[in-house]
Write an enzyme that holds these catalytic residues in place. Structure first.
Site, short mmCIF file in Angstrom:
data_model
loop_
_atom_site.label_atom_id
_atom_site.label_comp_id
_atom_site.label_asym_id
_atom_site.label_seq_id
_atom_site.Cartn_x
_atom_site.Cartn_y
_atom_site.Cartn_z
CD GLN A 93 11.47 15.15 -46.03
OE1 GLN A 93 10.58 15.91 -45.63
NE2 GLN A 93 12.01 14.23 -45.26
CG ASP A 124 12.71 20.54 -40.95
OD1 ASP A 124 11.82 19.90 -40.36
OD2 ASP A 124 13.01 20.36 -42.14
CE LYS A 160 8.09 16.29 -42.79
NZ LYS A 160 9.52 16.50 -43.18
#
Length: 307
Positions: free
Chosen positions: A103, A126, A59
């Site tokens: 994460q 997200d 990412k």
């Protein structure tokens, strides 16, 4: 959706993601040229899980390629929930930060839902905050979870017909299966630009015979359960599009490790019309959509500040 070829056409997620990266790079340059600050993404990792570290590295590398500023905060596995929430709160209040992600998974002593809701919706790249999920469910503008958005984009860019087609989503997770099923069945004329498919959701409590029956009726199968080889050739209608979101690290007969999906790829590609590989399918598209969400968040924040 029938094809004369004996082998399915591969939907190359890596190439598709590279195209999107180029588009986002141009979009970002125009955004900054108009006097806006370079968007910034903060990624938070709790613990030392190698897979999580690798995902975050991908990412941050994508950020670098596109021109997004990024920072990774690595916290020890012993970090308490309160300590993690304090870190998130500081990033929420930092006006130079446009996007925040934690994460997943987090250690067992930390509640995932509490963490996802702690990130303010406007910086939740997200798309896991309950406000963003709620807006998606109500067909309103918001930040859409990256993997479901990546699957939707793959279907659109590969020109897979979805209107009035039967789709089966195998897996009901709140981060993938649920939001994906919403995108697949939502009205294409509304805010989320849904795909107007008729959707069936299968999960671990769906009997094997019923799972096979539903899959054989589907024009589109999307599987995301983390069970290698779950979808076999006899479960797929000729010409169907098969999207494999699952990814599992297994050891082959020679003792070497490799990544596989939930689909028996070599067998299913003999009957499907389109299929995604693992790796190189949905994974790169998830990262691309995360970049897209970060720029979207930055643009929305800039617009709100100018009002």
């Amino acid at each position: 959706m029938r094809f004369t070829s004996n082998m399915a056409q591969i939907i190359d997620g890596k190439s598709m993601a590279n195209e999107i990266h180029s588009e986002l790079c141009k979009e970002l340059k125009e955004f900054v040229a108009n006097g806006n600050r370079v968007p910034h993404l903060t990624a938070i990792i709790v613990g030392e899980d190698p897979a999580s570290q690798k995902y975050v590295e991908k990412k941050t590398q994508a950020c670098k390629e596109i021109g997004i500023s990024s920072r990774t905060i690595v916290l020890p596995n012993s970090t308490t929930q309160a300590e993690l929430l304090d870190v998130i709160d500081k990033e929420n209040k930092n006006e130079s930060v446009n996007g925040i992600l934690v994460q997943l998974p987090v250690p067992a002593h930390i509640d995932e839902r509490t963490v996802c809701n702690a990130i303010i919706a406007s910086k939740d790249v997200d798309g896991f905050n309950e406000i963003n999920i709620g807006r998606l469910a109500l067909d309103m503008n918001g930040i859409v979870p990256a993997t479901p958005l990546g699957v939707k984009t793959m279907l659109e860019r590969a020109n897979i017909p979805t209107f009035n087609r039967n789709a089966v989503v195998v897996g009901r997770s709140k981060n993938v299966g649920l939001p994906l099923s919403i995108l697949l069945h939502s009205d294409g004329t509304h805010a989320t630009k849904g795909l107007d498919a008729t959707v069936t959701i299968c999960h671990r409590n769906t009997p094997a015979k019923e799972l096979a029956k539903y899959c054989r009726q589907a024009d589109i199968i999307v599987v995301a359960v983390g069970k290698p080889g779950l979808i076999t050739k006899d479960m797929v209608k000729p010409g169907a599009c098969v999207i494999d979101v699952g990814i599992t690290r297994i050891q082959d007969e020679g003792g070497k490790y490799k990544l596989v999906g939930d689909v028996d790829f070599d067998e299913v590609r003999q009957v499907a019309g389109h299929i995604t590989p693992v790796p190189g399918g949905v994974g790169p598209m998830t990262v691309a959509m995360l970049m897209k969400n970060t720029i979207l968040a930055a643009k929305k924040q800039a617009a709100d500040q100018s009002d």
